[in-house]
Design an enzyme around this catalytic site. Sequence first.
Site, PDB file in Angstrom:
ATOM      1  N   GLU A 112      20.541  14.215  13.088  1.00 57.32           N
ATOM      2  CA  GLU A 112      20.843  13.808  11.709  1.00 57.32           C
ATOM      3  C   GLU A 112      22.106  12.955  11.636  1.00 57.32           C
ATOM      4  O   GLU A 112      22.657  12.744  10.554  1.00 57.32           O
ATOM      5  CB  GLU A 112      20.997  15.047  10.798  1.00 57.32           C
ATOM      6  CG  GLU A 112      19.828  16.004  10.790  1.00 57.32           C
ATOM      7  CD  GLU A 112      18.534  15.429  10.212  1.00 57.32           C
ATOM      8  OE1 GLU A 112      18.531  14.254   9.820  1.00 57.32           O
ATOM      9  OE2 GLU A 112      17.542  16.166  10.180  1.00 57.32           O
ATOM     10  N   HIS A 149      25.166  20.015   6.882  1.00 53.73           N
ATOM     11  CA  HIS A 149      23.739  20.241   6.652  1.00 53.73           C
ATOM     12  C   HIS A 149      23.406  21.658   7.099  1.00 53.73           C
ATOM     13  O   HIS A 149      23.681  22.026   8.247  1.00 53.73           O
ATOM     14  CB  HIS A 149      22.918  19.219   7.439  1.00 53.73           C
ATOM     15  CG  HIS A 149      21.457  19.523   7.489  1.00 53.73           C
ATOM     16  ND1 HIS A 149      20.706  19.757   6.363  1.00 53.73           N
ATOM     17  CD2 HIS A 149      20.591  19.623   8.538  1.00 53.73           C
ATOM     18  CE1 HIS A 149      19.451  19.995   6.711  1.00 53.73           C
ATOM     19  NE2 HIS A 149      19.359  19.932   8.028  1.00 53.73           N
ATOM     20  N   HIS A 170      20.432  25.078   6.765  1.00 53.23           N
ATOM     21  CA  HIS A 170      19.089  25.538   6.408  1.00 53.23           C
ATOM     22  C   HIS A 170      19.234  26.789   5.542  1.00 53.23           C
ATOM     23  O   HIS A 170      19.111  27.912   6.026  1.00 53.23           O
ATOM     24  CB  HIS A 170      18.268  25.810   7.674  1.00 53.23           C
ATOM     25  CG  HIS A 170      17.924  24.568   8.440  1.00 53.23           C
ATOM     26  ND1 HIS A 170      17.172  24.580   9.589  1.00 53.23           N
ATOM     27  CD2 HIS A 170      18.217  23.267   8.200  1.00 53.23           C
ATOM     28  CE1 HIS A 170      17.010  23.329  10.029  1.00 53.23           C
ATOM     29  NE2 HIS A 170      17.655  22.524   9.210  1.00 53.23           N
ATOM     30  N   GLU A 214      30.312  29.823 -12.640  1.00 50.48           N
ATOM     31  CA  GLU A 214      31.202  28.966 -11.847  1.00 50.48           C
ATOM     32  C   GLU A 214      30.548  27.647 -11.412  1.00 50.48           C
ATOM     33  O   GLU A 214      31.246  26.696 -11.057  1.00 50.48           O
ATOM     34  CB  GLU A 214      31.639  29.703 -10.565  1.00 50.48           C
ATOM     35  CG  GLU A 214      32.705  30.751 -10.776  1.00 50.48           C
ATOM     36  CD  GLU A 214      34.054  30.144 -11.128  1.00 50.48           C
ATOM     37  OE1 GLU A 214      34.587  30.507 -12.188  1.00 50.48           O
ATOM     38  OE2 GLU A 214      34.549  29.294 -10.384  1.00 50.48           O
ATOM     39  N   HIS A 226      13.374  22.124   3.511  1.00 51.70           N
ATOM     40  CA  HIS A 226      14.186  21.911   4.718  1.00 51.70           C
ATOM     41  C   HIS A 226      15.593  22.498   4.584  1.00 51.70           C
ATOM     42  O   HIS A 226      15.998  23.331   5.386  1.00 51.70           O
ATOM     43  CB  HIS A 226      14.245  20.409   5.019  1.00 51.70           C
ATOM     44  CG  HIS A 226      14.934  20.075   6.295  1.00 51.70           C
ATOM     45  ND1 HIS A 226      14.595  19.013   7.085  1.00 51.70           N
ATOM     46  CD2 HIS A 226      15.981  20.659   6.935  1.00 51.70           C
ATOM     47  CE1 HIS A 226      15.363  18.972   8.143  1.00 51.70           C
ATOM     48  NE2 HIS A 226      16.223  19.964   8.081  1.00 51.70           N
TER      49      HIS A 226
END
Length: 273
Positions: A116, A140, A142, A170, A211
């Site tokens: 990525e 990133h 999962h 919040e 994803h």
Amino acid sequence: MSILELPFMQGYIRMATDGVNMGWHERNGGNLTYRLTDDEVEAARPYFRDAKPWTDIGVTVKNLGGSYFLATGTGKFLRNVQLEPQNNVCIAQISESGDQYRIVWGLEQGGAPTSEFPSHLMNHSVKFDAANGRHRVIYHAHTPAVIAMTNVLELDDVKWTRALWSAMTECPVVFPGGVGVLPWMVCGGAEIAKATSELMKQYDVAVWAFHGTFASGESFDTTFGLMHCVEKAADIYMRVQAAGGARQTMCTQNFIDIAALFGLTLPEKFLKD
Ligand code: 13P
Ligand code: ZN
């Protein structure tokens, strides 16, 4: 003294480990990149080895030319970052033209930056301009509740932002800009990188359907906190769904009141009941 003792390296390792402990990084899932400051590059430079060959990134990030990034390796498990940083992460220098990188430290047993890397670098590039160079972290993960939520809520920025803001008071304070959502796309390439970076022009959070989540921030603390807040709100949303759906919820005026108290500007498109 070792490069592993430098504060930016310690902060990076701690964040990767915290993400693992949250359950966000099964196997090699997820990745983390950090743009070093000039001072950090100089502190790390004595530990740089013979640079590896220049390699095409697949996208061009002209405004990041000459920058250095700490990045997880592709296929590497984030749970191993703490144990052997030198074999699971690398420092990569971006070419002046912004279309190539070369590894100057790390991945000592071989490997390459995360698949990525194009998405991370395009997000860094967009955020570099949008936040005047303040953003340094792209993360990133999962995140299970966010992924679950992409199965039940229409993949629409307004619907998602309102659902997450409404889950927990919040939320509009932590991500006043809202969140962007992408439909399912093939991961790891230039197309998803471009689509994500388009969202990052407006948002600090991008959801990838089925994803996971991308988050951008100034520091390890704020970026981890942002990811945590979004994932927790998604978890609350899913619990409410599992309990039969909300019987009452926050309304637009509540968000306007929060914005007034914290001095925030919330985008108009999210302020309709
Ligand atoms: P990498 O192992 O290449 O970082 O890929 C993990 C991932 O999460 C892909 O989206
Ligand atoms: Zn992923």
